[in-house]
Design a protein around this motif. Structure first.
Motif, PDB file in Angstrom:
ATOM      1  N   GLU A 148       0.823  -1.208   0.000  1.00  0.00           N
ATOM      2  CA  GLU A 148       0.000   0.000   0.000  1.00  0.00           C
ATOM      3  C   GLU A 148       0.861   1.263   0.000  1.00  0.00           C
ATOM      4  N   LEU A 149       1.924   1.259   0.778  1.00  0.00           N
ATOM      5  CA  LEU A 149       2.804   2.422   0.806  1.00  0.00           C
ATOM      6  C   LEU A 149       3.494   2.621  -0.538  1.00  0.00           C
ATOM      7  N   ASN A 150       3.887   1.509  -1.166  1.00  0.00           N
ATOM      8  CA  ASN A 150       4.562   1.618  -2.451  1.00  0.00           C
ATOM      9  C   ASN A 150       3.638   2.177  -3.528  1.00  0.00           C
ATOM     10  N   LYS A 151       2.338   1.877  -3.444  1.00  0.00           N
ATOM     11  CA  LYS A 151       1.396   2.428  -4.412  1.00  0.00           C
ATOM     12  C   LYS A 151       1.364   3.953  -4.335  1.00  0.00           C
ATOM     13  N   ALA A 152       1.405   4.472  -3.113  1.00  0.00           N
ATOM     14  CA  ALA A 152       1.316   5.922  -2.919  1.00  0.00           C
ATOM     15  C   ALA A 152       2.653   6.616  -3.097  1.00  0.00           C
ATOM     16  N   VAL A 153       3.730   5.991  -2.613  1.00  0.00           N
ATOM     17  CA  VAL A 153       5.053   6.615  -2.648  1.00  0.00           C
ATOM     18  C   VAL A 153       6.078   5.575  -3.122  1.00  0.00           C
ATOM     19  N   PRO A 154       6.154   5.323  -4.439  1.00  0.00           N
ATOM     20  CA  PRO A 154       7.120   4.347  -4.943  1.00  0.00           C
ATOM     21  C   PRO A 154       8.533   4.905  -4.939  1.00  0.00           C
ATOM     22  N   ASP A 155       9.123   4.959  -3.760  1.00  0.00           N
ATOM     23  CA  ASP A 155      10.439   5.567  -3.564  1.00  0.00           C
ATOM     24  C   ASP A 155      11.419   4.474  -3.159  1.00  0.00           C
ATOM     25  N   CYS A 156      12.639   4.494  -3.707  1.00  0.00           N
ATOM     26  CA  CYS A 156      13.612   3.443  -3.413  1.00  0.00           C
ATOM     27  C   CYS A 156      14.070   3.466  -1.958  1.00  0.00           C
ATOM     28  N   GLY A 157      13.755   4.527  -1.233  1.00  0.00           N
ATOM     29  CA  GLY A 157      14.090   4.577   0.187  1.00  0.00           C
ATOM     30  C   GLY A 157      13.169   3.736   1.053  1.00  0.00           C
ATOM     31  N   THR A 158      12.065   3.268   0.515  1.00  0.00           N
ATOM     32  CA  THR A 158      11.064   2.414   1.168  1.00  0.00           C
ATOM     33  C   THR A 158      10.886   2.750   2.650  1.00  0.00           C
ATOM     34  N   SER A 159      11.321   1.873   3.538  1.00  0.00           N
ATOM     35  CA  SER A 159      11.056   2.030   4.974  1.00  0.00           C
ATOM     36  C   SER A 159      11.513   3.385   5.505  1.00  0.00           C
ATOM     37  N   PHE A 160      12.673   3.831   5.082  1.00  0.00           N
ATOM     38  CA  PHE A 160      13.178   5.135   5.520  1.00  0.00           C
ATOM     39  C   PHE A 160      12.229   6.246   5.088  1.00  0.00           C
ATOM     40  N   THR A 161      11.932   6.315   3.800  1.00  0.00           N
ATOM     41  CA  THR A 161      11.093   7.390   3.267  1.00  0.00           C
ATOM     42  C   THR A 161       9.704   7.365   3.888  1.00  0.00           C
ATOM     43  N   TRP A 162       9.115   6.183   3.982  1.00  0.00           N
ATOM     44  CA  TRP A 162       7.740   6.072   4.474  1.00  0.00           C
ATOM     45  C   TRP A 162       7.625   6.420   5.953  1.00  0.00           C
ATOM     46  N   THR A 163       8.577   5.972   6.761  1.00  0.00           N
ATOM     47  CA  THR A 163       8.496   6.281   8.192  1.00  0.00           C
ATOM     48  C   THR A 163       8.801   7.751   8.474  1.00  0.00           C
ATOM     49  N   VAL A 164       9.644   8.372   7.644  1.00  0.00           N
ATOM     50  CA  VAL A 164       9.848   9.821   7.784  1.00  0.00           C
ATOM     51  C   VAL A 164       8.542  10.551   7.508  1.00  0.00           C
ATOM     52  N   LYS A 165       7.871  10.175   6.434  1.00  0.00           N
ATOM     53  CA  LYS A 165       6.609  10.821   6.090  1.00  0.00           C
ATOM     54  C   LYS A 165       5.546  10.602   7.160  1.00  0.00           C
ATOM     55  N   ALA A 166       5.584   9.451   7.828  1.00  0.00           N
ATOM     56  CA  ALA A 166       4.565   9.148   8.834  1.00  0.00           C
ATOM     57  C   ALA A 166       4.922   9.694  10.210  1.00  0.00           C
ATOM     58  N   PHE A 167       6.165   9.513  10.639  1.00  0.00           N
ATOM     59  CA  PHE A 167       6.535   9.799  12.027  1.00  0.00           C
ATOM     60  C   PHE A 167       7.582  10.892  12.209  1.00  0.00           C
ATOM     61  N   GLY A 168       8.139  11.401  11.118  1.00  0.00           N
ATOM     62  CA  GLY A 168       9.131  12.449  11.255  1.00  0.00           C
ATOM     63  C   GLY A 168      10.542  11.979  10.990  1.00  0.00           C
ATOM     64  N   PRO A 169      11.494  12.902  10.907  1.00  0.00           N
ATOM     65  CA  PRO A 169      12.851  12.588  10.444  1.00  0.00           C
ATOM     66  C   PRO A 169      13.651  11.666  11.360  1.00  0.00           C
ATOM     67  N   ARG A 170      13.520  11.820  12.665  1.00  0.00           N
ATOM     68  CA  ARG A 170      14.383  11.033  13.565  1.00  0.00           C
ATOM     69  C   ARG A 170      13.984   9.558  13.603  1.00  0.00           C
ATOM     70  N   ILE A 171      12.705   9.280  13.753  1.00  0.00           N
ATOM     71  CA  ILE A 171      12.260   7.885  13.733  1.00  0.00           C
ATOM     72  C   ILE A 171      12.548   7.276  12.365  1.00  0.00           C
ATOM     73  N   GLY A 172      12.300   8.046  11.312  1.00  0.00           N
ATOM     74  CA  GLY A 172      12.581   7.551   9.970  1.00  0.00           C
ATOM     75  C   GLY A 172      14.055   7.261   9.753  1.00  0.00           C
ATOM     76  N   TRP A 173      14.925   8.137  10.269  1.00  0.00           N
ATOM     77  CA  TRP A 173      16.364   7.917  10.118  1.00  0.00           C
ATOM     78  C   TRP A 173      16.778   6.622  10.817  1.00  0.00           C
ATOM     79  N   MET A 174      16.272   6.395  12.022  1.00  0.00           N
ATOM     80  CA  MET A 174      16.616   5.180  12.752  1.00  0.00           C
ATOM     81  C   MET A 174      16.059   3.940  12.065  1.00  0.00           C
ATOM     82  N   CYS A 175      14.899   4.067  11.436  1.00  0.00           N
ATOM     83  CA  CYS A 175      14.348   2.947  10.683  1.00  0.00           C
ATOM     84  C   CYS A 175      15.268   2.615   9.513  1.00  0.00           C
ATOM     85  N   GLY A 176      15.735   3.648   8.813  1.00  0.00           N
ATOM     86  CA  GLY A 176      16.690   3.433   7.732  1.00  0.00           C
ATOM     87  C   GLY A 176      17.983   2.809   8.226  1.00  0.00           C
TER      88      GLY A 176
END
Length: 528
Positions: free
Chosen positions: A95-123
């Motif tokens: 579902e996330l890939n349908k909306a945001v097909p970005d090669c950063g996947t987990s990093f990009t999606w978690t930044v968009k959802a939870f902000g830069p710090r949580i997203g950075w740690m996910c990456g």
């Protein structure tokens, strides 16, 4: 689109994402890439790459016996139980890939959802997990290279060359360099190699299953057991501790299917094809695992003596023990070839997610700009790929020279990283699409209920594993001030990521202020 030699500029409109919900999926024309080779791989190629990264034959030989040792004949049930959270998380990725097909996947999606710090740690969780896996795959491929050489020549002294650290490390570094070179040359080269290696390992695995079932019907080993549907019942496992240990192993066996998504900007139909490919890969994997587990258990049983799968002397490398007895001295060599092919194939494709995650993080100014450079001819994140290869080589060399126990404990800590970034991604899906959940029953379940359930299951495994790791008996048995070595390494690697993030924040404050990548931020594009 040209080579990324400057910071990308942010466009003015969102690709199909606005307001509280994600809206409609971005179409291919609306996806703006980072200079990667678009249209390099289709549905079948993407699914093959996902299967290859998981390395089914390698996973089976290294965990089939350990899982049987933990849960006995309920091993097939645990394979199914491990598949469930992965399937639920796969819906989130789709579902996330349908909306945001970005090669950063987990990093990009978690930044968009939870902000830069949580997203950075996910990456970071994805990157460090991949480096650990790459080093382990290289080590296994090296061992099987010399083991196969010894089998083919009939000379045990050749196989024994792997016991020397210098020979082992030199061979390992050669394999890492070769895998890095293939990945560097792009998805077309990667796809061509993978069709051969994945086809080989699945064909040999099918042959092993057929011959094991034949041996079982003939009662050739005496320790075999008759099939029972009770094997599929996870509630029949004797203890919760055994079930959790087996579940952790089975979750590791499915890790890597999301490589289909990290290649989304290079896939034909980037909004839909990677999600479909990941589900195909998951079905092929669970089918292979169940067929092999059932056939092997029927042939030799799950006992702890002789050829039993739970025998601690052979459980770490089941196929090495079963190749000859099940397939004979000639065909048995094919099983060694399949394990080598599996580890080698996975070593090569596992560079895909780490390189593209680093590329995305650099593109969005979460890492130094140099890693955002794409090779002008091969259309790959060349510098990020070479960095991943160098980091893998350095990590494995240091760990091998320091202590085999440290290397073992690092591999045991891998499950912590996997559960960490998968669960964050699953939760990110539900939060990102929170405005869509009331639109239809489909949106409610595929964007909300299923991802949350998958995230909760993996978070539970994460917490249980964290508690178990505290005990020094977990892993190699090493301790640091009375605390289990696996706990120190696992938590230490996450803490290292936190430190690197704080340093990066001082050097690149724009990303961490939330000014580069937000939910309403469009895809990034590089101008000529």
């Amino acid at each position: 689109m040209t080579q990324l030699d400057e910071r990308p500029r942010v466009a003015d409109t969102m690709n199909g994402v606005a307001g509280g919900g994600a809206g409609e999926a971005a179409d291919d024309a609306g996806v703006r890439g980072k200079g990667l080779g678009k249209g390099s791989v289709g549905l079948v190629g993407s699914a093959v790459i996902g299967i290859s990264t998981v390395a089914p034959v390698y996973c089976l030989t290294s965990t089939l016996g350990s899982t049987a040792g933990e849960v006995g004949v309920q091993m097939p049930a645990v394979f199914l139980a491990g598949f469930l959270p992965m399937l639920l998380v796969a819906f989130a990725y789709r579902e996330l890939n349908k909306a945001v097909p970005d090669c950063g996947t987990s990093f990009t999606w978690t930044v968009k959802a939870f902000g830069p710090r949580i997203g950075w740690m996910c990456g970071w969780g994805l990157v460090i997990a991949t480096i650990i896996v790459l080093s382990n795959l290289a080590g296994v491929a090296t061992s099987y290279f010399w083991l196969l050489a010894g089998e083919i020549t009939g000379n045990p002294s050749i196989a024994a060359l792997d016991d020397g650290k210098l020979v082992h490390i030199a061979t390992c570094l050669t394999l890492i360099a070769a895998a890095t070179a293939v990945s560097y040359r792009g998805m077309t080269a990667t796809k061509g190699v993978q069709y051969t290696l994945v086809g080989l390992q699945l064909a040999v695995l099918a042959l092993f299953v057929a011959m094991a079932l034949q041996k079982a019907s003939a009662g050739g080993f005496g320790t075999g057991v008759d099939f029972s549907w009770q094997w599929m019942n996870p509630f029949a496992v004797e203890s919760m501790g055994a079930f959790t240990a087996g579940l952790s192993l089975s979750i590791f066996m499915y890790w890597g299917w999301d490589t289909c998504l990290t290649a989304n900007e290079e896939t034909i139909g980037s909004a839909k094809t990677p999600g479909r490919a990941s589900l195909i890969a998951m079905v092929v994997l669970v089918g292979s695992y169940l067929a092999t587990g059932v056939a092997a258990q029927m042939a030799v049983g799950s006992g702890t003596t002789g050829l039993g799968l739970g025998n601690p002397e052979t459980s770490g490398n089941v196929f090495a023990a079963l190749a000859g007895p099940v397939m004979g001295p000639v065909l048995g060599i094919l099983l060694f070839v399949a394990v080598l092919a599996s580890a080698t194939a996975s070593l090569q494709t596992t560079f895909i997610p780490v390189a593209r995650t680093v590329l995305a993080m650099s593109t969005y100014e979460a890492l130094p700009a140099s890693y955002a450079k794409v090779h002008p001819r091969f259309k790959t994140p060349g510098r990020a790929t070479v960095m991943a290869g160098a980091a893998t080589a350095a990590f494995y060399t240091v760990m091998t020279l320091v202590s085999e126990n440290v290397l073992t404990d690092t591999i045991f800590a891998l499950g912590l990283m996997i559960c960490f970034y998968y669960s964050l991604t699953a939760f990110a899906c539900a939060w990102y699409f929170r405005g869509d959940l009331r639109r239809s029953a489909r949106d409610l379940f595929f964007k909300g209920v299923f991802p949350v359930l998958g995230g909760l299951l993996l978070a539970g495994v994460f917490l249980k594993t964290l508690v178990d790791m505290w005990n020094p008996s977990y892993g190699s048995g090493s301790t640091v001030l009375g605390v289990g070595g696996v706990f120190v390494i696992g938590v230490g690697l996450l803490a290292l990521g936190l430190v690197i993030m704080l340093v990066t924040e001082r050097r690149s404050p724009a990303f961490f202020r939330g000014g580069i990548l937000t939910k309403s931020t469009p895809a990034l594009v590089v101008e000529d």
